[in-house]
Design a protein around this motif. Structure first.
Motif, PDB file in Angstrom:
ATOM      1  N   LEU A 254       4.411   6.224  33.102  1.00  0.00           N
ATOM      2  CA  LEU A 254       3.553   7.036  32.234  1.00  0.00           C
ATOM      3  C   LEU A 254       4.434   7.999  31.446  1.00  0.00           C
ATOM      4  O   LEU A 254       5.241   8.726  32.023  1.00  0.00           O
ATOM      5  N   ARG A 255       4.267   7.997  30.109  1.00  0.00           N
ATOM      6  CA  ARG A 255       5.047   8.864  29.232  1.00  0.00           C
ATOM      7  C   ARG A 255       4.259  10.130  28.931  1.00  0.00           C
ATOM      8  O   ARG A 255       3.116  10.078  28.501  1.00  0.00           O
TER       9      ARG A 255
ATOM     10  N   HIS B  68       6.981  15.894  25.424  1.00  0.00           N
ATOM     11  CA  HIS B  68       8.396  15.621  25.141  1.00  0.00           C
ATOM     12  C   HIS B  68       8.790  14.185  25.461  1.00  0.00           C
ATOM     13  O   HIS B  68       9.951  13.823  25.304  1.00  0.00           O
ATOM     14  N   GLY B  69       7.867  13.385  25.939  1.00  0.00           N
ATOM     15  CA  GLY B  69       8.126  11.966  26.125  1.00  0.00           C
ATOM     16  C   GLY B  69       8.804  11.561  27.414  1.00  0.00           C
ATOM     17  O   GLY B  69       9.242  10.416  27.548  1.00  0.00           O
ATOM     18  N   TRP B  70       8.899  12.484  28.364  1.00  0.00           N
ATOM     19  CA  TRP B  70       9.507  12.096  29.636  1.00  0.00           C
ATOM     20  C   TRP B  70       8.629  11.024  30.291  1.00  0.00           C
ATOM     21  O   TRP B  70       7.401  11.065  30.191  1.00  0.00           O
TER      22      TRP B  70
ATOM     23  N   THR C 188      14.347  10.747  29.842  1.00  0.00           N
ATOM     24  CA  THR C 188      14.264  12.134  29.383  1.00  0.00           C
ATOM     25  C   THR C 188      14.713  12.190  27.926  1.00  0.00           C
ATOM     26  O   THR C 188      15.836  12.619  27.632  1.00  0.00           O
ATOM     27  N   PRO C 189      13.889  11.721  26.990  1.00  0.00           N
ATOM     28  CA  PRO C 189      14.272  11.765  25.575  1.00  0.00           C
ATOM     29  C   PRO C 189      14.620  13.193  25.153  1.00  0.00           C
ATOM     30  O   PRO C 189      14.074  14.156  25.667  1.00  0.00           O
ATOM     31  N   GLY C 190      15.551  13.300  24.229  1.00  0.00           N
ATOM     32  CA  GLY C 190      15.947  14.616  23.736  1.00  0.00           C
ATOM     33  C   GLY C 190      17.135  15.191  24.482  1.00  0.00           C
ATOM     34  O   GLY C 190      17.721  16.179  24.052  1.00  0.00           O
TER      35      GLY C 190
END
Length: 182
Positions: A92-93, A97-99, A110-112
């Protein structure tokens, strides 16, 4: 005094907190956490579903691989509600922040973060094991080392009967009933 006024004079007993409180750390809650608890109908999981169970706010979801997950509601990164998360093929995103969290709570992405960052290896989202049975998702909220096998009662396999979920969310009861197959 009026005759037969017992109805108007009765005082309801106070609830016994040892039995009626079921939050984390309470005697009733710790006892109930030792059993598999129904948390959602499978048919409700087209999008993540926010539930409150035994004093805990949780999100129940089904990823693209068909696995069910029960996670703590608020993302470990910034506390955003995962009920707005996006189910992926695996996990699940978080919508903020898209984690990405797997059904076991492991952080997968962990995008970013800077290239080569290993932060996701250190982050875990609170999660509980699930079991799907007869259209219901069950969760075990107790200590992982004490997780029992899902019960297989003989009443689950009575010839000529089929177990199926009976109630819709919002109704008084959410139970499983038996319905004859004709």
């Amino acid at each position: 005094m009026p005759a037969f006024d017992g109805y108007h004079r009765r005082t309801p007993p106070a609830p016994d907190p040892e039995l009626t409180r079921v939050g984390p750390g309470t005697p009733g809650g710790e006892y109930l956490r030792r059993f598999w608890q129904p948390v959602a109908f499978v048919r409700e999981l087209a999008t993540p579903l926010r539930v409150r169970l035994m004093g805990e706010d949780l999100v129940v979801f089904r990823d693209g691989g068909g696995r069910n997950g029960v996670l703590h509601l608020h993302c470990a990164h910034r506390g955003t509600s995962l009920e707005y998360g996006i189910p992926l093929e695996r996990g699940l995103r978080c919508c903020y922040h898209g984690w990405v969290y797997d059904v076991d709570g492991r952080c997968l992405e962990t995008p970013g973060e800077p290239r080569g960052s290993r932060l996701c290896e250190k982050v875990w989202q609170g999660a509980y094991p699930t079991h799907e049975f007869c259209g219901l998702v069950f969760a075990y909220l107790g200590p992982p080392e004490r997780r029992p096998v899902f019960p297989a009662y003989d009443s689950y396999t009575v010839e000529g009967l089929r177990l199926m979920p009976a109630a819709e969310r919002g109704e008084e009861a959410t139970s499983t009933s038996k319905e004859a197959i004709h």
